[in-house]
Design a protein around this motif. Structure first.
Motif, PDB file in Angstrom:
ATOM      1  N   GLU A 159       6.241   4.610   2.888  1.00 61.22           N
ATOM      2  CA  GLU A 159       6.141   5.564   1.792  1.00 61.22           C
ATOM      3  C   GLU A 159       6.051   4.860   0.441  1.00 61.22           C
ATOM      4  OE1 GLU A 159       8.446   9.085   2.711  1.00 61.22           O
ATOM      5  OE2 GLU A 159       8.809   9.315   0.561  1.00 61.22           O
ATOM      6  N   SER A 160       6.764   3.741   0.342  1.00 62.93           N
ATOM      7  CA  SER A 160       6.762   3.003  -0.919  1.00 62.93           C
ATOM      8  C   SER A 160       5.386   2.414  -1.242  1.00 62.93           C
ATOM      9  CB  SER A 160       7.790   1.882  -0.847  1.00 62.93           C
ATOM     10  OG  SER A 160       7.562   1.104   0.317  1.00 62.93           O
ATOM     11  N   GLU A 161       4.510   2.318  -0.235  1.00 59.68           N
ATOM     12  CA  GLU A 161       3.178   1.753  -0.476  1.00 59.68           C
ATOM     13  C   GLU A 161       2.101   2.827  -0.504  1.00 59.68           C
ATOM     14  OE1 GLU A 161       2.610  -1.456   2.360  1.00 59.68           O
ATOM     15  OE2 GLU A 161       4.464  -2.394   1.714  1.00 59.68           O
ATOM     16  N   LEU A 162       2.530   4.096  -0.451  1.00 63.33           N
ATOM     17  CA  LEU A 162       1.554   5.188  -0.370  1.00 63.33           C
ATOM     18  C   LEU A 162       0.601   5.208  -1.565  1.00 63.33           C
ATOM     19  CD1 LEU A 162       0.452   7.781   0.957  1.00 63.33           C
ATOM     20  CD2 LEU A 162       2.209   9.051  -0.295  1.00 63.33           C
ATOM     21  N   GLN A 163       1.160   5.135  -2.781  1.00 66.14           N
ATOM     22  CA  GLN A 163       0.295   5.235  -3.967  1.00 66.14           C
ATOM     23  C   GLN A 163      -0.757   4.133  -3.990  1.00 66.14           C
ATOM     24  OE1 GLN A 163      -0.218   7.777  -5.662  1.00 66.14           O
ATOM     25  NE2 GLN A 163       1.563   8.803  -4.762  1.00 66.14           N
ATOM     26  N   THR A 164      -0.323   2.912  -3.749  1.00 60.32           N
ATOM     27  CA  THR A 164      -1.267   1.789  -3.726  1.00 60.32           C
ATOM     28  C   THR A 164      -2.313   2.011  -2.639  1.00 60.32           C
ATOM     29  OG1 THR A 164       0.736   0.510  -4.058  1.00 60.32           O
ATOM     30  CG2 THR A 164      -1.310  -0.729  -3.869  1.00 60.32           C
ATOM     31  N   ALA A 165      -1.860   2.460  -1.476  1.00 59.97           N
ATOM     32  CA  ALA A 165      -2.786   2.666  -0.367  1.00 59.97           C
ATOM     33  C   ALA A 165      -3.844   3.707  -0.747  1.00 59.97           C
ATOM     34  CB  ALA A 165      -2.032   3.104   0.880  1.00 59.97           C
ATOM     35  N   LEU A 166      -3.391   4.807  -1.371  1.00 57.58           N
ATOM     36  CA  LEU A 166      -4.343   5.854  -1.761  1.00 57.58           C
ATOM     37  C   LEU A 166      -5.343   5.328  -2.784  1.00 57.58           C
ATOM     38  CD1 LEU A 166      -1.965   8.950  -2.031  1.00 57.58           C
ATOM     39  CD2 LEU A 166      -3.780   8.594  -0.335  1.00 57.58           C
ATOM     40  N   GLU A 167      -4.842   4.532  -3.728  1.00 54.61           N
ATOM     41  CA  GLU A 167      -5.721   3.985  -4.759  1.00 54.61           C
ATOM     42  C   GLU A 167      -6.796   3.083  -4.160  1.00 54.61           C
ATOM     43  OE1 GLU A 167      -3.120   2.164  -7.682  1.00 54.61           O
ATOM     44  OE2 GLU A 167      -2.196   4.150  -7.987  1.00 54.61           O
ATOM     45  N   VAL A 168      -6.409   2.237  -3.205  1.00 59.90           N
ATOM     46  CA  VAL A 168      -7.416   1.302  -2.670  1.00 59.90           C
ATOM     47  C   VAL A 168      -8.331   1.981  -1.651  1.00 59.90           C
ATOM     48  CG1 VAL A 168      -5.942  -0.705  -3.067  1.00 59.90           C
ATOM     49  CG2 VAL A 168      -6.021   0.294  -0.804  1.00 59.90           C
ATOM     50  N   ILE A 169      -7.843   3.063  -1.032  1.00 57.06           N
ATOM     51  CA  ILE A 169      -8.644   3.679   0.020  1.00 57.06           C
ATOM     52  C   ILE A 169      -9.655   4.676  -0.545  1.00 57.06           C
ATOM     53  CG2 ILE A 169      -7.423   5.771   0.818  1.00 57.06           C
ATOM     54  CD1 ILE A 169      -8.490   2.770   2.962  1.00 57.06           C
ATOM     55  N   GLN A 170      -9.387   5.244  -1.724  1.00 59.08           N
ATOM     56  CA  GLN A 170     -10.293   6.254  -2.287  1.00 59.08           C
ATOM     57  C   GLN A 170     -11.732   5.736  -2.456  1.00 59.08           C
ATOM     58  OE1 GLN A 170      -9.242   9.617  -2.738  1.00 59.08           O
ATOM     59  NE2 GLN A 170     -11.474   9.801  -2.712  1.00 59.08           N
ATOM     60  N   PRO A 171     -11.903   4.570  -3.063  1.00 64.00           N
ATOM     61  CA  PRO A 171     -13.278   4.055  -3.204  1.00 64.00           C
ATOM     62  C   PRO A 171     -13.969   3.842  -1.849  1.00 64.00           C
ATOM     63  CG  PRO A 171     -11.726   2.690  -4.449  1.00 64.00           C
ATOM     64  CD  PRO A 171     -10.918   3.694  -3.715  1.00 64.00           C
ATOM     65  N   VAL A 172     -13.214   3.407  -0.847  1.00 66.02           N
ATOM     66  CA  VAL A 172     -13.798   3.216   0.482  1.00 66.02           C
ATOM     67  C   VAL A 172     -14.220   4.568   1.045  1.00 66.02           C
ATOM     68  CG1 VAL A 172     -13.421   2.278   2.807  1.00 66.02           C
ATOM     69  CG2 VAL A 172     -12.240   1.262   0.859  1.00 66.02           C
ATOM     70  N   ALA A 173     -13.342   5.563   0.875  1.00 63.09           N
ATOM     71  CA  ALA A 173     -13.648   6.912   1.361  1.00 63.09           C
ATOM     72  C   ALA A 173     -14.891   7.455   0.662  1.00 63.09           C
ATOM     73  CB  ALA A 173     -12.454   7.834   1.113  1.00 63.09           C
ATOM     74  N   ASP A 174     -14.988   7.234  -0.646  1.00 62.50           N
ATOM     75  CA  ASP A 174     -16.160   7.698  -1.395  1.00 62.50           C
ATOM     76  C   ASP A 174     -17.430   7.045  -0.872  1.00 62.50           C
ATOM     77  OD1 ASP A 174     -14.483   9.220  -2.909  1.00 62.50           O
ATOM     78  OD2 ASP A 174     -14.418   7.829  -4.613  1.00 62.50           O
ATOM     79  N   LYS A 175     -17.328   5.730  -0.652  1.00 57.21           N
ATOM     80  CA  LYS A 175     -18.490   4.965  -0.181  1.00 57.21           C
ATOM     81  C   LYS A 175     -18.953   5.460   1.188  1.00 57.21           C
ATOM     82  CE  LYS A 175     -19.091   0.353   1.124  1.00 57.21           C
ATOM     83  NZ  LYS A 175     -18.166  -0.750   1.331  1.00 57.21           N
ATOM     84  N   LEU A 176     -17.973   5.801   2.035  1.00 55.78           N
ATOM     85  CA  LEU A 176     -18.308   6.265   3.384  1.00 55.78           C
ATOM     86  C   LEU A 176     -18.743   7.730   3.397  1.00 55.78           C
ATOM     87  CD1 LEU A 176     -15.294   4.708   5.365  1.00 55.78           C
ATOM     88  CD2 LEU A 176     -17.637   3.858   5.288  1.00 55.78           C
ATOM     89  N   GLY A 177     -18.590   8.398   2.286  1.00 54.44           N
ATOM     90  CA  GLY A 177     -18.926   9.817   2.218  1.00 54.44           C
ATOM     91  C   GLY A 177     -17.932  10.701   2.935  1.00 54.44           C
ATOM     92  N   ALA A 178     -16.649  10.304   2.925  1.00 56.74           N
ATOM     93  CA  ALA A 178     -15.615  11.117   3.567  1.00 56.74           C
ATOM     94  C   ALA A 178     -15.524  12.477   2.889  1.00 56.74           C
ATOM     95  CB  ALA A 178     -14.261  10.418   3.477  1.00 56.74           C
TER      96      ALA A 178
END
Ligand code: ASP
Ligand code: MG
Length: 401
Positions: free
Chosen positions: A310-329
């Motif tokens: 849980e303590s790494e959730l914010q960082t995880a969301l921040e780094v995963i958003q661009p990947v999700a955008d790129k993949l067209g999630a």
């Protein structure tokens, strides 16, 4: 004559009376003719209080200064314990991590031990002194103080036991051993006489807070004779050792971990390389991913869900958003109101029915399972956080009774 390393946690040295209690334990061991090295943690809530103090000054201090601050907690404990032992009339000396030569890598706040000098230690032991060592701290190649991460004193003790090739490493704590589940919360929780390194490792990393998991890893690697004992009651504790010759209970322990969150990437392309892109991105930010679930693809799309601390959730969301955008999630979802409940036991490796039995326990309790993961000696399920305690109890009732 044996060499014995004894480690006492923060609650065991919380006040003067308890410091003397520890001093008596230590000197009793010494009087039996043993060489004794003692590792102590900071008194009571000292480490938390120091973290609070830091926040009052600077919400974002450098990790180097944080370690400089936090290491003082253990320095208080070693001197006080040494004074208590002096008062009882025994030869004693206290050593900080740097005086001892506890060499770590450079990562402040979560440093890993690289080498332990035994020269100074041995010299003091040869002079028949009891040696008191500050847990949780070391020194890096820049001669800066480092700390090993919360709960790290256990690892200090095991590292010293390994370096000295000690006969025994005893971890004294406020519980009298390792239990099949948290005895304060789970009815019928039983103390184990012994547990294997692998089982203890799984339980430690699944949220059972008896031992720092790196201490167990190290004990396994160097085959340190490890024991968890009560600092208050003089009763036998739990031995942690190699699995061979041990009775293999199907389930040795049930633990819960509420510090997790789930992230889902919805409707991403069902093509090769997608999982690699997602998880290599998370790995590059050193985010620990635990349970991973990928749905069956439909119309060329699939979902991938995974859990992170849980303590790494914010960082995880921040780094995963661009990947999700790129993949067209279609979207990125997350929830924090979940917990992981795990059953651990070396006996389950060759017993096919264990998972079914565990799911039956949850079904009977009317608890919905969100995700499942299994390994040789562990089955974990993700459940709503409000069901976590009931899930632990239901699984425990089923296997341990
Ligand atoms: N004092 C440190 C902590 O509170 C280290 C330890 O207790 O093992 O995390
Ligand atoms: Mg601890």
């Amino acid at each position: 004559m044996s060499t014995i390393v004894q480690k006492f946690g923060g609650s065991s040295v919380a006040n003067a009376e308890r410091v003397f209690n520890v001093a008596r334990r230590v000197t009793d061991t010494y009087k039996e003719g043993n060489s004794v090295v003692v590792v102590v943690s900071a008194q009571g809530d000292t480490t938390d209080d120091l973290i609070e103090k830091a926040k009052e000054i600077n919400e974002n201090p450098s990790k180097r200064e944080m370690d400089m601050l936090l290491s003082t907690g253990e320095q208080i404990s070693i001197s006080l314990l040494a004074m208590a032992i002096e008062k009882l009339g025994f030869p004693v000396t206290s050593l900080t991590g740097w005086q001892l030569g506890m060499h770590t890598d450079a990562s402040y706040g979560s440093a890993r031990i690289k080498t332990v000098d035994t020269e100074r230690l041995q010299k003091e032991l040869d002079k028949k002194k009891i040696v008191i060592v500050a847990g949780f701290q070391g020194i890096n190649k820049y001669d800066d103080i480092t700390t090993l991460g919360r709960g790290g004193s256990d690892t200090t003790a095991v590292a010293i036991a390994a370096a000295l090739k000690a006969d025994l490493c005893q971890i004294y704590t406020d519980v009298d051993g390792v239990y099949t589940a948290d005895p304060r919360k789970v009815e019928g929780a039983k103390k184990l006489d012994e547990i294997s390194f692998d089982e203890m490792l799984e339980l430690a990393s699944q949220g059972a807070q008896v031992l720092h998991n790196r201490s167990v890893e190290m004990a396994k690697k160097y085959n340190v004779n490890l024991e968890v004992v009560s600092s208050f009651d003089r009763v036998p504790g739990t031995k942690v050792k190699e699995a061979n010759k041990m009775e293999k209970m199907l389930v040795k322990g049930v633990a819960k971990d509420c510090d997790i969150a789930r992230i889902s990437l919805v409707a991403i392309p069902d093509t090769p390389g997608i999982a690699f892109q997602i998880f290599s991105t998370l790995a590059s930010k050193k985010i620990n991913v635990d349970i991973i679930l990928q749905s069956i693809g439909r119309d060329g799309k699939k979902d991938i869900s995974f859990t992170v601390p849980e303590s790494e959730l914010q960082t995880a969301l921040e780094v995963i958003q661009p990947v999700a955008d790129k993949l067209g999630a279609k979207e990125v979802l997350h929830r924090e109101d979940i917990a992981k409940v795990s059953a651990v036991g070396a006996g389950m490796a060759n017993n096919p029915g264990v998972a079914a039995k565990m799911f039956e326990a949850l079904a009977d309790a009317g608890i919905n399972i969100h995700m499942i993961s299994t390994s040789e000696i562990k089955i974990s399920v993700l459940v709503n956080i409000k069901n976590a305690d009931r899930a632990v109890q239901a699984i425990h009732d089923k296997f341990v009774g």
